[in-house]
Write an enzyme that holds these catalytic residues in place. Structure first.
Site, PDB file in Angstrom:
ATOM      1  N   LYS A 250      -9.349-128.094  20.168  1.00 43.94           N
ATOM      2  CA  LYS A 250      -8.919-129.411  20.901  1.00 43.94           C
ATOM      3  C   LYS A 250      -9.219-128.977  22.267  1.00 43.94           C
ATOM      4  O   LYS A 250      -8.495-127.999  23.074  1.00 43.94           O
ATOM      5  CB  LYS A 250      -7.125-129.098  20.644  1.00 43.94           C
ATOM      6  CG  LYS A 250      -6.568-130.638  21.063  1.00 43.94           C
ATOM      7  CD  LYS A 250      -6.679-131.173  22.198  1.00 43.94           C
ATOM      8  CE  LYS A 250      -5.835-130.537  23.439  1.00 43.94           C
ATOM      9  NZ  LYS A 250      -6.228-131.057  24.791  1.00 43.94           N
TER      10      LYS A 250
ATOM     11  N   CYS B 297     -10.112-118.181  35.813  1.00 44.29           N
ATOM     12  CA  CYS B 297      -8.895-117.543  35.558  1.00 44.29           C
ATOM     13  C   CYS B 297      -9.187-116.222  36.335  1.00 44.29           C
ATOM     14  O   CYS B 297      -8.496-115.465  36.751  1.00 44.29           O
ATOM     15  CB  CYS B 297      -8.613-117.287  33.971  1.00 44.29           C
ATOM     16  SG  CYS B 297      -9.958-117.037  32.947  1.00 44.29           S
TER      17      CYS B 297
ATOM     18  N   GLU C  52      -0.927-118.164  40.686  1.00 45.55           N
ATOM     19  CA  GLU C  52      -2.437-118.802  40.526  1.00 45.55           C
ATOM     20  C   GLU C  52      -2.511-119.911  41.193  1.00 45.55           C
ATOM     21  O   GLU C  52      -1.848-120.822  40.746  1.00 45.55           O
ATOM     22  CB  GLU C  52      -2.561-118.734  39.166  1.00 45.55           C
ATOM     23  CG  GLU C  52      -4.161-118.945  38.915  1.00 45.55           C
ATOM     24  CD  GLU C  52      -4.513-118.856  37.294  1.00 45.55           C
ATOM     25  OE1 GLU C  52      -3.927-119.371  36.370  1.00 45.55           O
ATOM     26  OE2 GLU C  52      -5.725-118.225  36.947  1.00 45.55           O
TER      27      GLU C  52
ATOM     28  N   GLU D 105      -5.429-116.159  26.435  1.00 44.79           N
ATOM     29  CA  GLU D 105      -6.319-115.739  27.540  1.00 44.79           C
ATOM     30  C   GLU D 105      -5.773-116.581  28.665  1.00 44.79           C
ATOM     31  O   GLU D 105      -6.012-117.937  28.820  1.00 44.79           O
ATOM     32  CB  GLU D 105      -7.729-115.990  27.556  1.00 44.79           C
ATOM     33  CG  GLU D 105      -8.630-114.834  28.278  1.00 44.79           C
ATOM     34  CD  GLU D 105      -8.902-115.449  29.593  1.00 44.79           C
ATOM     35  OE1 GLU D 105      -8.131-115.546  30.458  1.00 44.79           O
ATOM     36  OE2 GLU D 105     -10.121-116.362  29.662  1.00 44.79           O
TER      37      GLU D 105
HETATM   38  P1  ADP Z   1      -3.602-127.193  32.833  1.00 42.52           P
HETATM   39  O1  ADP Z   1      -2.054-127.658  33.312  1.00 42.52           O
HETATM   40  O2  ADP Z   1      -4.372-126.532  33.872  1.00 42.52           O
HETATM   41  O3  ADP Z   1      -4.194-128.617  32.312  1.00 42.52           O
HETATM   42  P2  ADP Z   1      -2.835-126.080  30.337  1.00 42.52           P
HETATM   43  O4  ADP Z   1      -2.684-124.776  29.913  1.00 42.52           O
HETATM   44  O5  ADP Z   1      -1.774-127.095  30.272  1.00 42.52           O
HETATM   45  O6  ADP Z   1      -3.412-126.092  31.827  1.00 42.52           O
HETATM   46  O7  ADP Z   1      -4.162-126.617  29.301  1.00 42.52           O
HETATM   47  C1  ADP Z   1      -5.103-125.878  28.589  1.00 42.52           C
HETATM   48  C2  ADP Z   1      -5.061-126.517  27.353  1.00 42.52           C
HETATM   49  O8  ADP Z   1      -3.914-126.853  26.746  1.00 42.52           O
HETATM   50  C3  ADP Z   1      -5.548-128.172  27.431  1.00 42.52           C
HETATM   51  O9  ADP Z   1      -6.542-128.181  26.293  1.00 42.52           O
HETATM   52  C4  ADP Z   1      -4.251-128.716  27.346  1.00 42.52           C
HETATM   53  O10 ADP Z   1      -4.478-130.073  26.739  1.00 42.52           O
HETATM   54  C5  ADP Z   1      -3.580-127.960  26.184  1.00 42.52           C
HETATM   55  N1  ADP Z   1      -2.004-128.152  26.224  1.00 42.52           N
HETATM   56  C6  ADP Z   1      -1.197-128.497  27.142  1.00 42.52           C
HETATM   57  N2  ADP Z   1       0.028-128.730  26.833  1.00 42.52           N
HETATM   58  C7  ADP Z   1      -0.055-128.237  25.438  1.00 42.52           C
HETATM   59  C8  ADP Z   1       0.924-128.012  24.666  1.00 42.52           C
HETATM   60  N3  ADP Z   1       2.372-128.267  24.897  1.00 42.52           N
HETATM   61  N4  ADP Z   1       0.931-127.470  23.468  1.00 42.52           N
HETATM   62  C9  ADP Z   1      -0.554-127.127  23.068  1.00 42.52           C
HETATM   63  N5  ADP Z   1      -1.773-127.346  24.084  1.00 42.52           N
HETATM   64  C10 ADP Z   1      -1.422-127.910  25.271  1.00 42.52           C
END
Ligand code: ADP
Length: 488
Positions: free
Chosen positions: A180, A289, A389, A255
């Site tokens: 994903k 990161c 961060e 990570e």
């Molecule tokens: P950012 O806020 O910088 O986009 P995230 O950690 O939220 O960083 O995003 C990293 C990944 O996690 C992306 O692929 C995002 O779509 C996914 N993501 C965001 N929210 C969820 C969730 N509730 N469950 C699973 N994956 C998620």
């Protein structure tokens, strides 16, 4: 540059993602616009996948699993080598797609083929052990077997390398995978999946479902048929993914973020340190990161070093992807707001702005999310700018009096991903390297530079699990003990 934009449409199938070897739209038919963060031009529509799409992809991956597991490891290795060659042959297109969706300048030759070659070379070296037994008529041994379907959630900052970090060892070990990508930058992942098929990796082994995190991401993390997960992203989302995995008792590695210290001692080789420190916080616009976002400097050296860094920061060329620059825009308006918010917050807290601190303006910048490379001096260790961060090109300078205080400040955040120590004294360097809480410590260098297969991952809230090392393929296996009773 609009030809670069339209060329993405000729490389990727608009509105489709990859499920079981077929390029299909989301079941609900909805899409997400992917934009270029330097111009806000729309690059492509991708499916807004949800629960049903993830379910279909996991079903396809489950169906593909037994045959892939039972494929000779030597054949799997050869397919990965071929994949590496296909990726090498298309390196320019991959780079262009990632530059357009992330907004970064070119980084030169891609590391992706080598990531694949490394995993390919390990595919046929996964082996178990024989065990001592209580009787000569018994045989004990272990087998290392793949998990089945693994899920991988990827962030937007370095989509290609991050996807490969999960994909290559996972499929080398005989697992199938559902990826994903992030909604902000899913195109590189789609293209790399397309190239996997071109290399002959069978349908269903690599699947990519695009969509939003709380929809497609959450559906993947909580899917009962996913047997192992990996997540790269923010600690907050990582914690949600862990919760979902906990419900199904699914193992995972995460990570997460970092607030990585650059510890500069009085006798540091400054000629080498200064450009590396600049690069480690402006590389990918600070959106990594491992960004070296805290400079810990011995008080007597502070003025000289901050002066030199300030000059170097002002020389960092910033601009859109098609120019010869060192730094591009931030990924989105949301990230721009966040970074500018941290800059304002740092001023309010009393940190001293040395250089940068503004959104860039002018014809080249007005439609993008460009922020100047920024240094704050006189940052106190407890300030938000020193603890949280930022994920932007913002360096916080904190001074210390002695080694003890340097270690205390370095370890005084919730993170522990990487750290750099700059000194000419080998003894102090080694002592500090042992005391700093981080998954990787570089001495007079920066993370993973020049070392092949250095395990990567965090201490504390930077996450757990290690990727990229020789054990990375083993991480995608589970151990089975087999007991053969030959007694009469
Ligand atoms: P950012 O806020 O910088 O986009 P995230 O950690 O939220 O960083 O995003 C990293 C990944 O996690 C992306 O692929 C995002 O779509 C996914 N993501 C965001 N929210 C969820 C969730 N509730 N469950 C699973 N994956 C998620």
């Amino acid at each position: 540059m609009s030809d670069s934009v339209s060329s993405i449409g000729s490389l990727l199938s608009e509105g489709n993602h990859l499920v079981g070897g077929r390029w299909v739209s989301a079941t609900k038919g909805e899409t997400i616009e992917v934009i270029n963060p330097a111009t806000q031009d729309v690059l492509l529509q991708v499916p807004r996948g949800g629960e049903k799409d993830v379910d279909d992809a996991v079903a396809a991956a489950s169906e593909a699993f037994p045959a892939w597991r039972d494929t000779s490891p030597a054949v799997r290795a050869n397919l990965l080598y071929r994949y590496a060659e296909v990726v090498r042959a298309h390196a320019e297109e991959i780079d262009r797609i990632e530059r357009l969706e992330v907004g970064r300048p070119s980084w030169g030759p891609s590391g992706l083929p080598n990531q694949l070659v490394y995993a390919a070379s390990l595919a046929d070296k996964v082996r178990g052990e024989t065990l001592p037994t209580t009787s000569p008529d018994m045989l004990g041994m272990t087998l290392r077997e793949p998990y089945g379907v693994v899920g991988s959630i990827i962030p937007w900052n370095t989509p290609g390398p991050t996807m490969m970090v999960d994909l290559a060892p996972a499929i080398a070990a005989g697992n199938t995978i559902v990826i994903k990508p992030a909604e902000d930058a899913p195109l590189t992942c789609l293209y790399l999946a397309l190239l996997a098929a071109e290399a002959g990796i069978p349908p269903g082994v690599v699947n990519v479902v695009t969509g939003y995190g709380p929809e497609a991401g959450a559906a993947l993390a909580s899917h009962p048929l996913v047997r192992r997960m990996s997540f790269t992203g923010s600690p907050e989302t990582g914690s949600k993914v862990m919760e979902a995995c906990a419900k199904n008792l699914v193992p995972l590695h995460v990570e997460l973020g970092g607030k990585s210290p650059q510890i500069v001692l009085r006798d540091a080789p400054l000629g080498k340190a200064i450009p590396t420190i600049v690069r480690s916080i402006t590389f990918n616009t600070g959106q990594v990161c491992a960004a070296g976002s805290r400079l810990l400097v011995e008080e007597s050296l502070r003025g000289e070093l901050v002066g030199a860094l300030s000059e170097a920061f002002e020389k960092v060329r910033v601009g859109p992807w098609y120019e010869e620059v060192e730094m591009g825009p931030l990924i989105s308006e949301r990230q721009e707001r966040r970074v500018l918010g941290y800059i304002e917050g740092a001023k309010d807290e009393g940190a001293e702005l040395v250089t940068g601190g503004h959104k860039l303006s002018g014809e080249k910048f007005d439609r993008g999310y460009f922020v100047e490379p920024t240094i704050f001096d006189h940052v106190a260790p407890a300030m938000r700018i020193a603890q949280e961060e930022v994920f932007g090109p913002v360096l916080s300078v904190i001074s210390y009096r002695d080694e003890e205080e340097a270690v205390e400040i370095a370890n005084g955040t919730r993170y522990g991903l990487v750290a750099s120590i700059w000194t000419s004294d080998v003894g102090r360097a080694v002592r500090l390297a042992r005391r700093v809480e981080a998954g990787q410590v570089s001495i007079n260098s920066t993370w993973s530079r020049g070392v092949i297969g250095a395990p990567f991952g965090g201490y504390k809230q930077s996450g757990f699990g290690r990727t990229m090392g020789a054990d990375s393929v083993l991480e995608y296996t589970q151990v089975k003990s087999v007991i053969v009773n030959g007694e009469a």
